[in-house]
Scaffold this active site. Structure first.
Site, PDB file in Angstrom:
ATOM      1  N   HIS A   8       0.820  -1.214   0.000  1.00 49.77           N
ATOM      2  CA  HIS A   8       0.000   0.000   0.000  1.00 49.77           C
ATOM      3  C   HIS A   8       0.859   1.271   0.000  1.00 49.77           C
ATOM      4  O   HIS A   8       2.073   1.234   0.256  1.00 49.77           O
ATOM      5  CB  HIS A   8      -0.899   0.012   1.225  1.00 49.77           C
ATOM      6  CG  HIS A   8      -0.111  -0.019   2.510  1.00 49.77           C
ATOM      7  ND1 HIS A   8       0.502   1.091   3.043  1.00 49.77           N
ATOM      8  CD2 HIS A   8       0.174  -1.052   3.340  1.00 49.77           C
ATOM      9  CE1 HIS A   8       1.127   0.765   4.158  1.00 49.77           C
ATOM     10  NE2 HIS A   8       0.949  -0.530   4.360  1.00 49.77           N
ATOM     11  N   GLU A  82      -2.481  -7.364   7.359  1.00 47.91           N
ATOM     12  CA  GLU A  82      -1.107  -7.350   7.857  1.00 47.91           C
ATOM     13  C   GLU A  82      -0.961  -8.225   9.105  1.00 47.91           C
ATOM     14  O   GLU A  82      -1.939  -8.530   9.794  1.00 47.91           O
ATOM     15  CB  GLU A  82      -0.677  -5.910   8.161  1.00 47.91           C
ATOM     16  CG  GLU A  82       0.747  -5.744   8.685  1.00 47.91           C
ATOM     17  CD  GLU A  82       1.834  -6.213   7.717  1.00 47.91           C
ATOM     18  OE1 GLU A  82       1.851  -7.420   7.399  1.00 47.91           O
ATOM     19  OE2 GLU A  82       2.678  -5.391   7.315  1.00 47.91           O
TER      20      GLU A  82
END
Length: 215
Positions: A8, A82
């Site tokens: 990201h 994550e």
């Protein structure tokens, strides 16, 4: 099929070098600009969809890429979230060795589970997008562990992944005839790591002294 695993865009915690994990920190303006710039690079090849982790920084990155590439924004996959860093989240990276020299954060997701989870995420994407070329926006640690689980190396020996860097993996399988995919790590192959051909990265992994394959 080909998947591009993309970290990201930048957040304020990335900029401050803080452990982020599952804390849902949004993109900053730099991160949004990084996503727009990356879309220009990806435009040279056809992409059928953009999918992501459910965390906001990954989802917004995916939405920017999809808009600029005029590709469908697909699902958010929980398997691509994550690694959980527990009580270390929000801590300056520079302070980790002092506070947790063994990286044994309370509440941390075990390292060996992260890559396995990432591969399960790839399998779900493959089932949903059989034979397509898909951009997969996720997180640096998740991507490193997933690549390591595929190649059989220690994720600590993989290079750090910058924001909006991308790594390609390939599967030659198809779900068209059976409707399902057997979950085997060997079915995936790492093609590039942060844009570097895997053959070149492999030499660095071997020089790092990795002797045992990741489980």
């Amino acid at each position: 099929m080909v998947l591009a695993l993309i970290r990201h865009g930048q957040t304020d915690w990335n900029l401050a070098a803080r452990m982020q994990g599952r804390t849902d920190i949004p993109l900053n303006d730099t991160g949004r600009a990084q996503a727009r710039a990356a879309a220009s690079a990806f435009a040279a090849e056809p992409w059928h969809a953009v999918v992501s982790s459910p965390l906001g920084r990954a989802r917004e990155t995916a939405a920017i890429l999809a808009e600029h590439l005029e590709a469908p924004l697909g699902a958010a996959y929980d398997e691509l979230i994550e690694q959980e860093f527990g009580e270390a989240e929000g801590t300056l990276v520079a302070d980790l060795d002092t506070r947790w020299p063994d990286r044994d954060f309370a509440g941390k997701e075990p390292d060996h589970l992260v890559g396995e989870r990432g591969i399960r995420g790839l399998e779900r994407v493959a089932r949903d997008h059989d034979g397509e070329r898909v951009l997969v926006v996720a997180h640096g640690t998740l991507i490193r562990h997933t690549l390591a689980a595929i190649s059989g190396h220690d994720p600590r020996h993989y290079p750090r992944l910058d924001n909006l860097s991308w790594s390609h993996v390939r599967s030659n399988r198809s779900t068209a005839s059976t409707g399902s995919i057997q979950p085997t790590d060997a079915a995936w192959r790492v093609v590039t790591v942060a844009g570097v051909p895997f053959d070149e990265v492999l030499g660095d992994l071997e020089r790092a002294g990795e002797l045992q394959p990741a489980s």
